[in-house]
Design an enzyme around this catalytic site. Structure first.
Site, PDB file in Angstrom:
ATOM      1  N   CYS A 316       5.448   2.406   6.799  1.00 34.30           N
ATOM      2  CA  CYS A 316       6.669   1.645   6.515  1.00 34.30           C
ATOM      3  C   CYS A 316       7.592   2.408   5.573  1.00 34.30           C
ATOM      4  O   CYS A 316       8.566   1.848   5.076  1.00 34.30           O
ATOM      5  CB  CYS A 316       6.321   0.274   5.931  1.00 34.30           C
ATOM      6  SG  CYS A 316       5.403   0.323   4.383  1.00 34.30           S
ATOM      7  N   GLU A 350      10.423   2.274  10.261  1.00 36.12           N
ATOM      8  CA  GLU A 350       8.963   2.258  10.343  1.00 36.12           C
ATOM      9  C   GLU A 350       8.538   3.228  11.436  1.00 36.12           C
ATOM     10  O   GLU A 350       9.220   3.374  12.456  1.00 36.12           O
ATOM     11  CB  GLU A 350       8.450   0.849  10.623  1.00 36.12           C
ATOM     12  CG  GLU A 350       8.933  -0.153   9.591  1.00 36.12           C
ATOM     13  CD  GLU A 350       7.867  -1.140   9.161  1.00 36.12           C
ATOM     14  OE1 GLU A 350       6.763  -1.110   9.723  1.00 36.12           O
ATOM     15  OE2 GLU A 350       8.153  -1.933   8.244  1.00 36.12           O
TER      16      GLU A 350
END
Length: 357
Positions: A316, A350
């Site tokens: 992330c 991400e």
């Protein structure tokens, strides 16, 4: 961008046509990771609007009235009525809840924030207070009844729940249960695409080690691809929910341990009572899956996972991913690289990376 608050609210910082936004993010990844990977980047797009199932808004008090707010570009508060990124259920509930708060002095007094969570099965509003919530218990119960939703109130470490504290979500053909304070993916459709990416990355799976497993987001779908799975997570609530989610799967072992503790167990440094019913020497691991927090993977964990032939890394944070790849690419080669556009209209990215020896 069709949002009247763009340029004032800091929730979005990319005002581009969606295909241009995807190109911007893809070009960034190609440039940032060119020393590790020169192949094609797989792109998994999101809906442009109504994609987010979870968000928190501030509450602004003015002359006895209350308003939703977001942080502005200059750190000031910006009054808003809704947010087009939110799930349609949240968009519909925001004015209804606000109207009920405006009509009840007890409920709006010293309220400073509201968090919304919408799933396919449940809806919860979490009211955040600077006061004793037990004094408004009856008002909160009535609010939950009027709106026919789950209501949670929190203040200074205390909490009240009306309608239950567990939420359920369906992702692909799996039902997940989790607590409102647990981490879960806020873009359900892109999460499904992430799971498919991970499934497609598995070839000739024997056993899987999954680190930072949460409530089993990837674990459940992967159970059919491996003989056995050993999955660790430090959060007590997440492990409890993961075990409940996987009660029909007999090849998954969840353990509440930190990544470092699990490594100590593998290396024989310590014995753990939490592993007394699990023989870790009985696993034949072909893959390791890691889905760490934004800070990335700790150095000792990086060293450990380099022992595995196949690494699947869900990230992330491109910055920490790049740091970690400096180490992992000493022993492994990237064979797949993916962009998951979880947060449209922002620079947030991400990634999914598959590495092999």
């Amino acid at each position: 961008m069709s949002c009247s608050y763009y340029g004032k609210c800091a929730g979005c910082n990319l005002n581009l046509p969606y295909n241009d936004e995807i190109s911007f993010k893809t070009d960034f990844l190609k440039s940032e990771f060119k020393e590790f990977y020169q192949g094609e980047i797989e792109i998994f797009k999101s809906d442009e609007w109504n994609f987010r199932n979870h968000a928190e808004f501030g509450i602004w008090h003015e002359k006895g009235d209350v308003f939703y707010t977001m942080r502005g570009n200059s750190n000031e508060r910006v009054k808003i009525e809704t947010c087009p990124k939110m799930d349609k259920k949240i968009v519909e509930m925001m004015p209804k809840l606000l109207q009920n708060l405006r009509e009840n002095k007890n409920l709006k007094e010293r309220l400073f924030g509201i968090e919304f969570i919408a799933t396919k099965f449940d809806f919860m509003a979490i009211l955040l207070y600077h006061k004793d919530i037990f004094n408004i218990k009856d008002d909160l119960a009535k609010l939950a009844e009027i709106l026919d939703i789950k209501i949670s109130a929190r203040s200074r470490g205390k909490f009240l729940n009306f309608g239950g504290e567990i939420l359920r979500e369906k992702v692909q053909n799996f039902i997940y249960r989790f607590n409102a304070d647990a981490f879960f993916q806020s873009n359900t459709k892109v999460n499904e695409k992430m799971i498919l990416f991970v499934l497609n990355a598995v070839k000739n799976g024997k056993d899987l080690l999954e680190m930072y497993c949460g409530h089993g987001n990837f674990t459940l779908p992967l159970a059919s691809e491996f003989g056995k799975i050993l999955a660790n997570e430090i959060s007590k609530n997440s492990i409890k929910n993961a075990r409940e989610n996987s009660k029909n799967k007999d090849n998954i072992n969840f353990v509440r341990m930190s990544a470092k503790e699990l490594i100590d167990a593998f290396n024989g440094v310590r014995e753990f009572n939490r592993l007394k019913d699990i023989d870790i020497t009985d696993f034949d691991f072909s893959h390791v899956l890691v889905d760490p927090p934004r800070a990335g993977i700790e150095p000792e964990v990086l060293d450990f996972i380099q022992n595995f032939k196949n690494i699947i890394y869900i990230s992330c944070n491109p910055a920490s991913l790049k740091q970690n790849l400096q180490i992992l690419c000493e022993t492994h080669k990237i064979t797949k690289f993916a962009l998951f556009d979880q947060f449209v209209h922002t620079e947030h990215i991400e990634c999914g990376v598959v590495l092999q020896k």
